[in-house]
Design a protein around this motif. Structure first.
Motif, mmCIF file in Angstrom:
data_model
loop_
_atom_site.group_PDB
_atom_site.id
_atom_site.type_symbol
_atom_site.label_atom_id
_atom_site.label_comp_id
_atom_site.label_asym_id
_atom_site.label_seq_id
_atom_site.Cartn_x
_atom_site.Cartn_y
_atom_site.Cartn_z
ATOM 1 N N ILE A 117 1.175 -11.127 3.358
ATOM 2 C CA ILE A 117 1.301 -9.757 3.857
ATOM 3 C C ILE A 117 -0.052 -9.330 4.424
ATOM 4 O O ILE A 117 -1.087 -9.478 3.765
ATOM 5 N N GLN A 118 -0.027 -8.835 5.664
ATOM 6 C CA GLN A 118 -1.252 -8.381 6.301
ATOM 7 C C GLN A 118 -1.674 -7.039 5.695
ATOM 8 O O GLN A 118 -0.845 -6.150 5.497
ATOM 9 N N ALA A 119 -2.970 -6.927 5.431
ATOM 10 C CA ALA A 119 -3.479 -5.695 4.809
ATOM 11 C C ALA A 119 -4.916 -5.467 5.251
ATOM 12 O O ALA A 119 -5.704 -6.412 5.369
ATOM 13 N N GLU A 120 -5.248 -4.220 5.529
ATOM 14 C CA GLU A 120 -6.624 -3.851 5.853
ATOM 15 C C GLU A 120 -7.440 -3.754 4.565
ATOM 16 O O GLU A 120 -6.951 -3.285 3.542
ATOM 17 N N GLN A 121 -8.688 -4.207 4.657
ATOM 18 C CA GLN A 121 -9.529 -4.244 3.465
ATOM 19 C C GLN A 121 -9.791 -2.843 2.921
ATOM 20 O O GLN A 121 -9.827 -2.627 1.700
ATOM 21 N N ASP A 122 -9.959 -1.874 3.820
ATOM 22 C CA ASP A 122 -10.171 -0.496 3.365
ATOM 23 C C ASP A 122 -8.947 0.032 2.620
ATOM 24 O O ASP A 122 -9.065 0.807 1.662
ATOM 25 N N ALA A 123 -7.755 -0.390 3.069
ATOM 26 C CA ALA A 123 -6.526 0.052 2.394
ATOM 27 C C ALA A 123 -6.439 -0.550 0.995
ATOM 28 O O ALA A 123 -6.057 0.129 0.035
ATOM 29 N N GLY A 131 4.614 0.892 4.612
ATOM 30 C CA GLY A 131 4.090 0.374 5.872
ATOM 31 C C GLY A 131 4.987 -0.628 6.549
ATOM 32 O O GLY A 131 4.549 -1.297 7.498
ATOM 33 N N GLN A 132 6.219 -0.791 6.057
ATOM 34 C CA GLN A 132 7.206 -1.693 6.667
ATOM 35 C C GLN A 132 6.692 -3.133 6.761
ATOM 36 O O GLN A 132 6.736 -3.772 7.801
ATOM 37 N N ASP A 191 -1.889 8.518 3.743
ATOM 38 C CA ASP A 191 -0.746 9.420 3.876
ATOM 39 C C ASP A 191 0.183 9.315 2.670
ATOM 40 O O ASP A 191 0.709 10.324 2.181
ATOM 41 N N MET A 192 0.382 8.096 2.201
ATOM 42 C CA MET A 192 1.288 7.865 1.081
ATOM 43 C C MET A 192 0.763 8.516 -0.201
ATOM 44 O O MET A 192 1.521 9.131 -0.955
#
Length: 703
Positions: free
Chosen positions: A195-201, A227-228, A238-239
């Motif tokens: 699963i792709q994920a941003e490090q900040d997230a 994030g689908q 936002d979540m």
């Protein structure tokens, strides 16, 4: 069937355990040496691994390869424990079985030997929920159980356990996991899940979990669904309804710099976004705490993005430690009072306004007097017109006989533009050239606002240029007459005005400007972050009758030697080439132009540096400063090594017989004072006042 991440990636041995090294080390050592206790108590907040460790321990005790700290994971016992169907692992939820009857039923089966494994393991979760009678029924068996029985207790609230139960167990307290540990684990899990994920997230999820790995994995599941199939930083914010850190940093900077308009804009932004103000205030307090830590631990690794790291480092350098403590105390008090406000929004906004109202004046900030009226034309030739013609801002207060000057007028070190050209054509200071550009008199305003960004400022806010401000004042109970900023000496002349002046000029007085404490605003002049302003506050003693002749002699000497120099030129250090051997001039030039704190510079000026620059250096300082230098030596040494990496710094505590930077600075101040006094006494405006009104200059000060 889909299995949630918290269950799918539950550790199955001590090697997979995230954090809790102190627990895994103790249990591993006990298993390898066969020193097993009969009762274990695992405490800690939710989601840190209490039940997981208990299951791993049960598997280690019953693995068919023997009692080991590394279960095989392939034998039927290990597989049964992993799948939750091992018959000799009795898991009990104390929250649903609190009655003493349930405990007695459990104890009735204790004497029987295990059916399948080596030990019969009783895992009681949330053990603090048991009733008092249940604990009493358990005590005897817990103290002396059969050899084949092991008790494993887990609880989030150990304070509710009777001390008699705790004393019969080995207690292990599991700590909340660090954000770094959770971030690494989440990154590994998401890579396995592809699963792709941003490090900040990922970092944001880890921080929001508050030390709970289970919460972090649950939030990750939620973020994937939100994030689908991908985890984006903005989606996570936002979540979770989180506040952008940048807004908090901007708010702190705006408060510290007295930017009222910016604070107002941010408060309106909070209103429009309908943010939970209690969370905003919590984030503000946490940020202040982090800034304070960074000031004392500058190498503290930041876990934010590069942009946020840069902002928070700038803030930690901009705000002094004592100001941070004040902001933190006011914010915590506001957090406690939040529930007492009519609405939480009101309480939060009042807390922000309180921070703004009670922010300390910085070294580069001064009071600006309020004026009731700005006269565009001067009526007749009076003192106000004279001072305006000197190209300075003048605020004179005349009043009735009992009126006094209530508040000193402090003026920014900037150039002044007169508000009218209808003044005397004859200049008062022919010796001094000024560039008059930087004062804005706001129409129908009671404030005089100075432009701090002007390039034509009279003085640079720099330590190497000790600005001069000369004040001559009279007896405190006499009517006061104030001149502000006679260029570029920044002269404030306060002289005695006799009653005759009040009688003769009563018509003029009515048009003059008045001061009052109630109308005294604070206007901020903000420099760049790296600007350094040194303010010399100590007043030079008043010229007594006994030393007037000595003072005049000093004036004559200085006049002959420095006839073309201004006081600030005398105070300015001569630039030095910082190479070769240390000299007293090089040493003073370096530390006064360095980024050292005022406390370190104060110590540095009391000693002398010898030896080689970028080599063996010996700092000699009197023994009375030893205790202070012990606390600040590391800072001074680190600053030298940052400048010259090969520096080998040593300290020698001995009386300094040679000239020190402190004595050199005092000598410069004396010369600057004498030169400033000479210019002040030679000024025609001052001469006229002294001669015409029988005034005299007293208590001249350098600032």
């Amino acid at each position: 069937m889909y299995q949630v991440l918290a269950r799918k990636y539950r550790p199955r041995n001590f090697n997979e355990l995230v954090g809790q090294n102190h627990v895994s080390r103790a249990l591993t050592s006990a298993l390898e040496r066969g020193r097993l206790h009969h009762a274990y108590l695992f405490t800690g907040t939710r989601g840190v691994g209490k039940t997981t460790i208990a299951r791993i321990l049960a598997k280690c005790l019953n693995c068919e390869t023997g009692v080991t700290s590394t279960p095989c994971e392939v034998c039927p016992t290990c597989k049964a424990v992993n799948e939750g169907r091992f018959i000799d692992l009795i898991e009990i939820d104390a929250a649903s079985r609190t009655k003493v009857e349930d405990t007695r039923e459990l104890l009735d089966n204790v004497p029987y030997a295990p059916t399948q494994g080596r030990f019969k393991v009783y895992l009681i979760d949330e053990v603090h929920m048991l009733s008092t009678h249940s604990f009493n029924a358990l005590l005897k068996t817990l103290e002396e159980p059969p050899e084949h029985v092991k008790f494993l207790f887990a609880t989030t609230d150990p304070q509710k356990l009777p001390i008699t139960v705790i004393s019969r167990c080995l207690q292990f307290t599991l700590r909340p996991l660090a954000v770094d540990e959770i971030t690494v684990h989440l990154t590994d899990v998401l890579q396995k899940e592809q699963i792709q994920a941003e490090q900040d997230a990922i970092w944001q999820i880890a921080e929001s979990a508050q030390g709970s790995l289970r919460d972090a994995l649950s939030l990750t599941d939620q973020a994937i669904a939100y994030g689908q199939g991908a985890i984006q930083h903005q989606d996570v914010k936002d979540m979770l309804g989180l506040i952008d850190h940048t807004i908090i940093y901007d708010l702190i900077a705006a408060i510290h710099q007295n930017q009222k308009q910016r604070v107002s804009e941010l408060l309106m932004q909070f209103r429009h976004q309908a943010l939970d103000v209690s969370l905003v205030l919590d984030q503000l307090i946490s940020t202040l705490h982090e800034l304070a830590l960074l000031q004392y631990l500058p190498d503290l690794s930041l876990k934010y993005s590069a942009e946020i790291n840069k902002k928070i480092m700038q803030l930690s350098q901009m705000i002094s430690a004592q100001d941070l403590q004040l902001y933190y105390q006011v914010s915590c008090k506001g957090r406690a009072d939040l529930q007492l406000a009519v609405t939480q929004e009101q309480g939060f906004e009042m807390c922000v306004l309180r921070l703004l109202a009670f922010r300390p004046l910085q070294a580069n900030e001064i009071l600006v007097s309020a004026t009731q009226q700005v006269q565009q034309q001067a009526p007749q030739v009076n003192v106000q017109a004279v001072v305006h013609n000197v190209q300075q801002h003048v605020i004179d207060e005349y009043s009735a006989e009992e009126s006094l000057l209530e508040t000193p007028v402090a003026v920014t070190q900037q150039n002044i533009e007169p508000s009218s050209d209808d003044f005397l054509d004859e200049p008062i200071l022919d010796v001094i050239e000024t560039n008059v550009t930087d004062v804005t008199l706001t129409e129908n305003s009671d404030q005089i606002i100075f432009d701090p960004a002007s390039e034509d400022a009279l003085f640079d806010l720099d330590e190497s240029n000790d600005d001069v401000n000369i004040v001559a004042d009279d007896e405190p109970n006499s009517d006061d007459f104030l001149f502000d900023e006679i260029a570029p000496l920044n002269l404030d002349v306060e002289t005695t005005i006799t009653e005759q002046l009040i009688e003769n000029d009563s018509a003029v007085v009515e048009d003059d400007l008045f001061l009052s404490q109630e109308q005294m605003p604070i206007e901020s002049v903000q420099p760049s972050i790296n600007s350094k302003a040194e303010l010399i506050d100590e007043p030079v003693p008043a010229l007594e009758q006994s030393n007037i002749q000595q003072h005049k002699a000093a004036v004559e000497v200085v006049s002959n030697q420095n006839s073309n120099l201004m006081p600030q030129d005398i105070l300015r250090l001569t630039p030095q080439q910082l190479e070769g051997e240390w000299t007293i001039e090089k040493w003073e030039y370096w530390f006064r132009n360095s980024a050292l704190t005022p406390a370190v510079q104060e110590l540095a000026q009391q000693g002398v540096m010898t030896g080689q620059i970028d080599g063996e250096s010996l700092f000699q300082i009197p023994p009375k400063y030893e205790q202070l230098l012990n606390q600040l030596q590391h800072t001074l040494e680190q600053a030298l090594k940052n400048e010259w990496p090969n520096t080998h710094f040593q300290v020698k505590y001995a009386e300094v017989e040679a000239t020190t930077p402190y004595s050199m600075q005092n000598e410069r101040k004396e010369k600057a004072y004498a030169r400033a006094s000479e210019l002040l006494h030679a000024e025609s405006a001052v001469k006229d006042i002294v001669q015409n009104f029988d005034g005299e200059l007293q208590n001249i000060q350098l600032k």
